[in-house]
Design a protein around this motif. Structure first.
Motif, short mmCIF file in Angstrom:
data_model
loop_
_atom_site.label_atom_id
_atom_site.label_comp_id
_atom_site.label_asym_id
_atom_site.label_seq_id
_atom_site.Cartn_x
_atom_site.Cartn_y
_atom_site.Cartn_z
N PRO A 216 0.83 -1.20 0.00
CA PRO A 216 0.00 0.00 0.00
C PRO A 216 0.87 1.26 0.00
N GLY A 217 0.58 2.17 -0.89
CA GLY A 217 1.37 3.38 -1.02
C GLY A 217 2.15 3.43 -2.32
N MET A 218 2.25 2.29 -3.00
CA MET A 218 2.95 2.29 -4.29
C MET A 218 2.28 3.22 -5.29
N ASN A 219 0.95 3.26 -5.29
CA ASN A 219 0.25 4.15 -6.22
C ASN A 219 0.52 5.61 -5.90
N ALA A 220 0.61 5.93 -4.62
CA ALA A 220 0.93 7.31 -4.23
C ALA A 220 2.33 7.68 -4.73
N ALA A 221 3.26 6.72 -4.68
CA ALA A 221 4.62 6.97 -5.16
C ALA A 221 4.64 7.17 -6.67
N ILE A 222 3.90 6.32 -7.39
CA ILE A 222 3.81 6.46 -8.85
C ILE A 222 3.25 7.83 -9.21
N ARG A 223 2.19 8.20 -8.53
CA ARG A 223 1.55 9.50 -8.77
C ARG A 223 2.54 10.64 -8.57
N LEU B 209 12.91 3.33 -4.53
CA LEU B 209 12.00 3.68 -3.44
C LEU B 209 11.64 2.40 -2.70
N PRO B 210 11.74 2.37 -1.36
CA PRO B 210 11.51 1.15 -0.59
C PRO B 210 10.02 0.83 -0.44
N GLY B 211 9.50 0.00 -1.33
CA GLY B 211 8.09 -0.38 -1.28
C GLY B 211 7.95 -1.83 -0.84
N THR B 212 7.78 -2.06 0.45
CA THR B 212 7.62 -3.41 0.99
C THR B 212 6.97 -3.32 2.37
N ILE B 213 6.00 -4.17 2.63
CA ILE B 213 5.32 -4.11 3.92
C ILE B 213 6.18 -4.66 5.05
N ASP B 214 7.22 -5.42 4.73
CA ASP B 214 8.01 -6.11 5.76
C ASP B 214 8.89 -5.18 6.57
N ASN B 215 9.21 -3.99 6.05
CA ASN B 215 10.11 -3.05 6.73
C ASN B 215 11.49 -3.67 6.95
N ASP B 216 11.94 -4.46 5.98
CA ASP B 216 13.18 -5.23 6.14
C ASP B 216 14.39 -4.60 5.47
N LEU B 217 14.27 -3.35 5.05
CA LEU B 217 15.42 -2.61 4.51
C LEU B 217 15.96 -1.73 5.62
N ARG B 218 17.08 -2.12 6.20
CA ARG B 218 17.51 -1.55 7.48
C ARG B 218 18.15 -0.17 7.37
N TYR B 219 18.38 0.33 6.18
CA TYR B 219 18.97 1.66 6.05
C TYR B 219 17.94 2.76 6.29
N THR B 220 16.65 2.38 6.26
CA THR B 220 15.56 3.33 6.46
C THR B 220 14.71 2.93 7.65
N VAL C 96 12.99 5.03 -12.12
CA VAL C 96 12.62 4.95 -10.71
C VAL C 96 12.03 3.57 -10.45
N VAL C 97 12.62 2.85 -9.51
CA VAL C 97 12.19 1.49 -9.18
C VAL C 97 11.61 1.47 -7.77
N ILE C 98 10.37 1.00 -7.65
CA ILE C 98 9.69 0.94 -6.36
C ILE C 98 9.55 -0.52 -5.97
N GLY D 298 -4.86 0.77 -2.79
CA GLY D 298 -3.80 -0.17 -2.51
C GLY D 298 -3.31 -0.83 -3.79
N GLY D 299 -2.33 -1.73 -3.67
CA GLY D 299 -1.80 -2.39 -4.85
C GLY D 299 -0.96 -1.44 -5.68
N THR D 300 -0.82 -1.77 -6.96
CA THR D 300 -0.06 -0.91 -7.87
C THR D 300 -0.72 -0.90 -9.25
N MET D 301 -1.02 0.29 -9.73
CA MET D 301 -1.67 0.43 -11.03
C MET D 301 -0.77 -0.06 -12.16
N LEU D 302 0.53 -0.07 -11.93
CA LEU D 302 1.47 -0.54 -12.96
C LEU D 302 1.65 -2.06 -12.92
#
Length: 319
Positions: free
Chosen positions: A14-21, A122-133, A98-100, A64-68
């Motif tokens: 959720p939020g990928m579409n906001a990022a695309i926009r 752009l870090p698009g993942t629900i797991d929050n497993d990218l530790r730099y952010t 740009v890669v999400i 939610g989801g991604t339109m792309l």
């Protein structure tokens, strides 16, 4: 930098579409042509691309989801597949991408950068497993989805005097279980990063029952596994009827929270700025209230970032 491409890859969040926009509208605002890539790296190889305009991203910020769309691509993992992707990129005149997505998506972006196309992740993942952010796009929404489920399960659990194990996503990272468990008042939180002892879980349940508690919630990250076995062992040791609820992909869907929409919007706009500044091979993140960017190399180095203090706090508050 005249033409910018944007794609979503890996699991949706959720939020990928906001990022695309944000990428599309910020790019157009700055005089760029924006090309949307359908179905991630698979679509990049196949040339599933089309120019996007302001109307392309109307009425999507709340979805939610991604339109792309997104897809896995084994072919892109090969040198031949990446060369095909570069051919399509050149055909469509894309100057930057740009890669999400998550870490796998970032590794693909890094490979493209090595082949000559500037990339921003752009870090698009629900797991929050990218530790730099501190947070990834979609994590906050997933936690709130689990919280809603906790409330509903608590109602029925209290009616029957049961304990309930709720299994949430998180194969290698237990952040969803940790944050939802803390916010939802779970008695125990079981995550891959911390070894758990079943006797400690049972002890909390027995103490709660003895002081008149009518229900108990246990959050379990899927990476630990064995929900049914743990449930059976709890029943045998405590005599408390225990049920298992596996939330599964319900955590991926739904309208993104305000936090995720704002985070995605800020990151999408910043990605365009970085490309226009001539930056490349960067991943966006958040530290406090500040949007940061780091080299992909540093992203992959940071693998240890479990929030031990948050885990300890959850244990203290669940006595």
């Amino acid at each position: 930098m005249k033409t910018i491409g944007v794609l979503t890859s890996g699991g949706d969040s959720p939020g990928m579409n906001a990022a695309i926009r944000a990428v599309v509208r910020s790019g157009i605002y700055n005089g760029c042509k924006i090309v949307g890539v359908k179905q991630g790296y698979h679509g990049l190889i196949k040339g599933y691309m089309e120019e996007m305009n302001l109307s392309s991203v109307a009425d999507i910020i709340h979805r939610g989801g991604t339109m792309l769309q997104t897809a896995r691509s084994e072919e892109f993992l090969t040198e031949e597949g990446r060369q095909k992707a570069m051919y399509a990129i050149n055909i469509f005149g894309i100057d930057g991408l740009v890669v999400i997505g998550g870490d796998g998506s970032f590794k693909g972006a890094q490979k493209l950068n090595e082949l000559g196309i500037p990339t921003i992740g752009l870090p698009g993942t629900i797991d929050n497993d990218l530790r730099y952010t501190e947070y990834t796009i979609g994590f906050d929404t997933a936690v709130n989805t689990v919280l809603d489920a906790i409330g509903r399960i608590r109602d029925t659990s209290a009616s029957h005097g049961r304990a309930n194990i709720i299994e949430v996503m998180g194969r290698h990272c237990g952040d969803i279980a940790l944050y939802a468990g803390l916010a939802g008042g779970a008695e125990s939180i079981i995550v891959p990063e911390v070894e758990f002892k079943i006797d400690q879980v049972c002890s909390k349940l027995i103490k709660g029952r003895n002081r008149g508690k009518l229900h108990s919630i246990i959050l379990l990250a899927e990476g630990v596994g064995g929900a049914m076995e743990i449930s059976k062992e709890i029943e045998e040791k405590t005599g408390i009827e225990t049920r298992v609820t596996i939330l599964g992909h319900i955590q991926r869907g739904g309208s993104p929270t305000a936090f995720d929409r704002i985070l995605a919007s800020k990151m999408g706009a910043r990605a365009v700025e970085l490309l226009l500044e001539g930056k490349k091979n960067r991943a966006l993140g958040i530290n406090g209230l500040e949007i940061i960017d780091v080299d992909f190399v540093d992203v992959f180095k940071q693998t240890d970032g479990f929030h031990q203090k948050t885990y300890d706090l959850a244990n203290i508050l669940s006595i």
